[in-house]
Design a protein around this motif. Sequence first.
Motif, mmCIF file in Angstrom:
data_model
loop_
_atom_site.group_PDB
_atom_site.id
_atom_site.type_symbol
_atom_site.label_atom_id
_atom_site.label_comp_id
_atom_site.label_asym_id
_atom_site.label_seq_id
_atom_site.Cartn_x
_atom_site.Cartn_y
_atom_site.Cartn_z
ATOM 1 N N ASN A 103 0.862 -1.186 0.000
ATOM 2 C CA ASN A 103 0.000 0.000 0.000
ATOM 3 C C ASN A 103 0.899 1.237 0.000
ATOM 4 O O ASN A 103 1.320 1.710 1.044
ATOM 5 C CB ASN A 103 -0.862 0.029 1.270
ATOM 6 C CG ASN A 103 -2.150 -0.752 1.098
ATOM 7 O OD1 ASN A 103 -2.670 -0.895 -0.008
ATOM 8 N ND2 ASN A 103 -2.677 -1.248 2.197
ATOM 9 N N SER A 129 -5.679 -5.985 -2.998
ATOM 10 C CA SER A 129 -6.681 -5.959 -1.930
ATOM 11 C C SER A 129 -7.219 -7.349 -1.639
ATOM 12 O O SER A 129 -7.320 -8.182 -2.536
ATOM 13 C CB SER A 129 -7.854 -5.051 -2.296
ATOM 14 O OG SER A 129 -8.797 -5.076 -1.235
ATOM 15 N N GLY A 130 -7.578 -7.534 -0.368
ATOM 16 C CA GLY A 130 -8.188 -8.800 0.044
ATOM 17 C C GLY A 130 -7.505 -9.416 1.235
ATOM 18 O O GLY A 130 -7.861 -10.531 1.643
ATOM 19 N N GLY A 131 -6.504 -8.703 1.785
ATOM 20 C CA GLY A 131 -5.812 -9.210 2.962
ATOM 21 C C GLY A 131 -5.064 -10.494 2.652
ATOM 22 O O GLY A 131 -4.858 -10.856 1.481
ATOM 23 N N LYS A 183 -5.996 1.957 -5.496
ATOM 24 C CA LYS A 183 -6.045 1.150 -4.268
ATOM 25 C C LYS A 183 -6.263 2.060 -3.046
ATOM 26 O O LYS A 183 -6.997 1.699 -2.114
ATOM 27 C CB LYS A 183 -4.751 0.342 -4.115
ATOM 28 C CG LYS A 183 -4.639 -0.424 -2.788
ATOM 29 C CD LYS A 183 -5.790 -1.415 -2.629
ATOM 30 C CE LYS A 183 -5.666 -2.390 -1.478
ATOM 31 N NZ LYS A 183 -5.411 -1.908 -0.159
ATOM 32 N N HIS A 186 -9.839 2.942 -3.031
ATOM 33 C CA HIS A 186 -10.549 1.730 -2.577
ATOM 34 C C HIS A 186 -10.567 1.710 -1.042
ATOM 35 O O HIS A 186 -11.598 1.479 -0.407
ATOM 36 C CB HIS A 186 -9.839 0.487 -3.127
ATOM 37 C CG HIS A 186 -10.204 -0.793 -2.426
ATOM 38 N ND1 HIS A 186 -9.719 -1.132 -1.168
ATOM 39 C CD2 HIS A 186 -11.016 -1.815 -2.786
ATOM 40 C CE1 HIS A 186 -10.221 -2.286 -0.800
ATOM 41 N NE2 HIS A 186 -11.011 -2.732 -1.767
ATOM 42 N N ASN A 187 -9.412 1.961 -0.450
ATOM 43 C CA ASN A 187 -9.340 1.930 1.016
ATOM 44 C C ASN A 187 -10.156 3.054 1.643
ATOM 45 O O ASN A 187 -10.751 2.867 2.703
ATOM 46 C CB ASN A 187 -7.888 2.012 1.481
ATOM 47 C CG ASN A 187 -7.178 0.671 1.347
ATOM 48 O OD1 ASN A 187 -7.547 -0.143 0.509
ATOM 49 N ND2 ASN A 187 -6.175 0.444 2.155
ATOM 50 N N GLU A 190 -13.530 1.900 1.647
ATOM 51 C CA GLU A 190 -13.564 0.862 2.708
ATOM 52 C C GLU A 190 -13.744 1.527 4.092
ATOM 53 O O GLU A 190 -14.568 1.092 4.896
ATOM 54 C CB GLU A 190 -12.245 0.084 2.623
ATOM 55 C CG GLU A 190 -11.910 -0.853 3.759
ATOM 56 C CD GLU A 190 -10.471 -1.408 3.591
ATOM 57 O OE1 GLU A 190 -10.145 -1.972 2.529
ATOM 58 O OE2 GLU A 190 -9.662 -1.260 4.531
ATOM 59 N N TYR A 191 -13.000 2.597 4.331
ATOM 60 C CA TYR A 191 -13.114 3.302 5.618
ATOM 61 C C TYR A 191 -14.549 3.806 5.822
ATOM 62 O O TYR A 191 -15.116 3.672 6.907
ATOM 63 C CB TYR A 191 -12.183 4.521 5.638
ATOM 64 C CG TYR A 191 -10.780 4.314 6.161
ATOM 65 C CD1 TYR A 191 -9.961 3.298 5.672
ATOM 66 C CD2 TYR A 191 -10.245 5.168 7.115
ATOM 67 C CE1 TYR A 191 -8.662 3.145 6.128
ATOM 68 C CE2 TYR A 191 -8.949 5.020 7.585
ATOM 69 C CZ TYR A 191 -8.155 4.009 7.077
ATOM 70 O OH TYR A 191 -6.874 3.868 7.527
ATOM 71 N N GLN A 260 -5.195 2.974 12.239
ATOM 72 C CA GLN A 260 -5.191 3.284 10.803
ATOM 73 C C GLN A 260 -3.757 3.402 10.323
ATOM 74 O O GLN A 260 -2.934 4.029 10.960
ATOM 75 C CB GLN A 260 -5.978 4.554 10.478
ATOM 76 C CG GLN A 260 -5.667 5.774 11.306
ATOM 77 C CD GLN A 260 -6.530 6.965 10.914
ATOM 78 O OE1 GLN A 260 -6.826 7.162 9.740
ATOM 79 N NE2 GLN A 260 -6.933 7.748 11.908
ATOM 80 N N LYS A 261 -3.540 2.774 9.156
ATOM 81 C CA LYS A 261 -2.179 2.808 8.616
ATOM 82 C C LYS A 261 -1.984 4.000 7.697
ATOM 83 O O LYS A 261 -0.864 4.307 7.326
ATOM 84 C CB LYS A 261 -1.875 1.513 7.875
ATOM 85 C CG LYS A 261 -1.857 0.301 8.785
ATOM 86 C CD LYS A 261 -1.037 -0.819 8.183
ATOM 87 C CE LYS A 261 -1.300 -2.132 8.872
ATOM 88 N NZ LYS A 261 -2.486 -2.842 8.310
ATOM 89 N N ARG A 288 -12.212 7.589 13.353
ATOM 90 C CA ARG A 288 -11.091 6.797 13.893
ATOM 91 C C ARG A 288 -10.208 7.673 14.782
ATOM 92 O O ARG A 288 -9.740 7.230 15.838
ATOM 93 C CB ARG A 288 -10.260 6.206 12.755
ATOM 94 C CG ARG A 288 -10.977 5.111 12.020
ATOM 95 C CD ARG A 288 -9.994 4.251 11.225
ATOM 96 N NE ARG A 288 -10.701 3.384 10.297
ATOM 97 C CZ ARG A 288 -10.139 2.410 9.603
ATOM 98 N NH1 ARG A 288 -8.849 2.161 9.727
ATOM 99 N NH2 ARG A 288 -10.847 1.666 8.781
ATOM 100 N N ILE A 362 -11.811 -5.885 -0.406
ATOM 101 C CA ILE A 362 -12.553 -5.674 0.838
ATOM 102 C C ILE A 362 -13.898 -4.975 0.587
ATOM 103 O O ILE A 362 -14.855 -5.186 1.317
ATOM 104 C CB ILE A 362 -11.690 -4.838 1.829
ATOM 105 C CG1 ILE A 362 -10.329 -5.514 2.074
ATOM 106 C CG2 ILE A 362 -12.426 -4.604 3.145
ATOM 107 C CD1 ILE A 362 -10.358 -6.840 2.774
HETATM 108 C C1 6PG Z 1 -7.256 -4.429 1.597
HETATM 109 C C2 6PG Z 1 -7.100 -3.647 2.875
HETATM 110 C C3 6PG Z 1 -5.663 -3.692 3.297
HETATM 111 C C4 6PG Z 1 -5.444 -3.303 4.732
HETATM 112 C C5 6PG Z 1 -5.497 -1.845 4.966
HETATM 113 C C6 6PG Z 1 -6.219 -1.456 6.224
HETATM 114 O O1 6PG Z 1 -7.734 -3.842 0.644
HETATM 115 O O2 6PG Z 1 -6.890 -5.599 1.587
HETATM 116 O O3 6PG Z 1 -7.492 -2.336 2.698
HETATM 117 O O4 6PG Z 1 -4.923 -2.950 2.401
HETATM 118 O O5 6PG Z 1 -6.261 -4.007 5.595
HETATM 119 O O6 6PG Z 1 -4.173 -1.454 5.043
HETATM 120 O O7 6PG Z 1 -5.831 -0.199 6.533
HETATM 121 P P1 6PG Z 1 -5.945 0.445 7.956
HETATM 122 O O8 6PG Z 1 -4.935 -0.254 8.840
HETATM 123 O O9 6PG Z 1 -5.596 1.860 7.703
HETATM 124 O O10 6PG Z 1 -7.342 0.217 8.428
#
Ligand code: 6PG
Length: 467
Positions: A103, A129-131, A183, A186-187, A190-191, A260-261, A288, A362
Amino acid sequence: MTAQIGIYGLGTMGSALALNMAEKGIQIAVANRSADAVPAFLDEASPLAQNITGHENIAALIQALPTPRLLLAMIPSTAPMDAFLDDVIGLLQPGDTVIDAGNADFHDTRARAQRLAQHDMHFVGLGVSGGEDGARHGPSMMMGGTTASWERLQPILEPIAARHQGDPCVAHLGSDGAGHFVKTVHNGIEYAEMQMIAEICELLRHGMSMPLPDVADLFGRWSQGALASYLVEITETLLRARDPATGQPMVDVILDSAGQKGTGRWTVIEAVRLGQSATMIEGAVAGRAWSAERPVRAAAEAAVGGERQPLDLSPETLEQALLAARLLGYAQGFRILDAASEEFAWRLPKPRIAEIWRAGCIIRSAMLDDISAAFRAGPPHGQLLLAPAFGPLLANAIPHLRQVVSAATAGGYAIPSLASALTWYDSMRQSRGTAAIIQGQRDIFGRHGFARIDMEGAHHGPWWDER
Ligand code: 6PG
């Protein structure tokens, strides 16, 4: 055996991607900063290890790759990635491609692509994405880089990608930082989605006093209907789980302080830089940040009180509210993509982006199928909210969102993302908004001028004649 690609970095995500490739019959070479991890990984990989060769260090890994090389680095995309490039540039040759599958901040990806281009090498920013599960069994992947790199990577990425009705969820989205930018957005989406689900859970449990097992059942039902999505599904799992140590519901023993990263924050920062404002994502980032201030919140509750009123809402109303807000969240995300696409001349393919988000990632949800179809049809002004296909959904669901936002606000519940969704929707459906007041004020205090509704050019108000 001749390796088709090298993977450097055998942490969780690197190992999972490597195993996924080996399973699909792709010949790979691997190495890791600490060499001990390599034999351990090969042990873990057997019987897939027949498609993997392990190497002691990066130099040996590069030696093992046929030219032009594909070298995927699964290491932190911050300073370690620059240090990695310092080490490998002298070992690589013109035509080689380095892939960053982490990321990354897309500005860094752009700078790295330029740096490698000076050596006639390619740098690919690959959003994955998808862990861990996704990386191992089928992620959604967003690729940014040169066409030459894509042509070489496509036969490797397509077999390992998630599939939606047979269609691999991977695409070349544009040059340099395009993949990492998509990406990041996308995140951001996701948030927003995670925050809205958390807000809805709070309204159900505390506002409507719904017992936890019933809330879990409701999420179970929602995940079979119009709200079907991965995040709704895992929320059901979360709500059902019990803590083995105490027997309490897991959700009640988890500290209410979110980590949060950075990707959500990057989305907001970039959106603002691009003249956009993704308020729902901002609401989630804010949620957050405030969650991390537990001592302050505890002191404030003691000082001013934390009472909230019971809510009279139906589960159907919450379902429709979340459906409307989900659409608005995607719409805000795609607007940021539009703005960046123009700024960086990426020509981001919105329908294809929606398609490759339909599985593996995600934010996958049933709605993305309709979103890709709406973008393929070309909605007025490129806006999802104006897509005829979403007219009936919005007409039906917005009144529910309005009911939820009004009741929750009157009852004292914090709903930063849901409230932002409605305010944004209400702002965008007024052909004449409130900005005439802003423009007038700016002219009075700063002589900034304004445009008029009935004449060309820049104008000033009569207040200047009187001075
Ligand atoms: C994904 C997730 C993945 C990760 C994030 C979470 O798409 O697989 O988004 O990239 O879980 O880094 O980010 P935070 O730690 O900021 O919630």
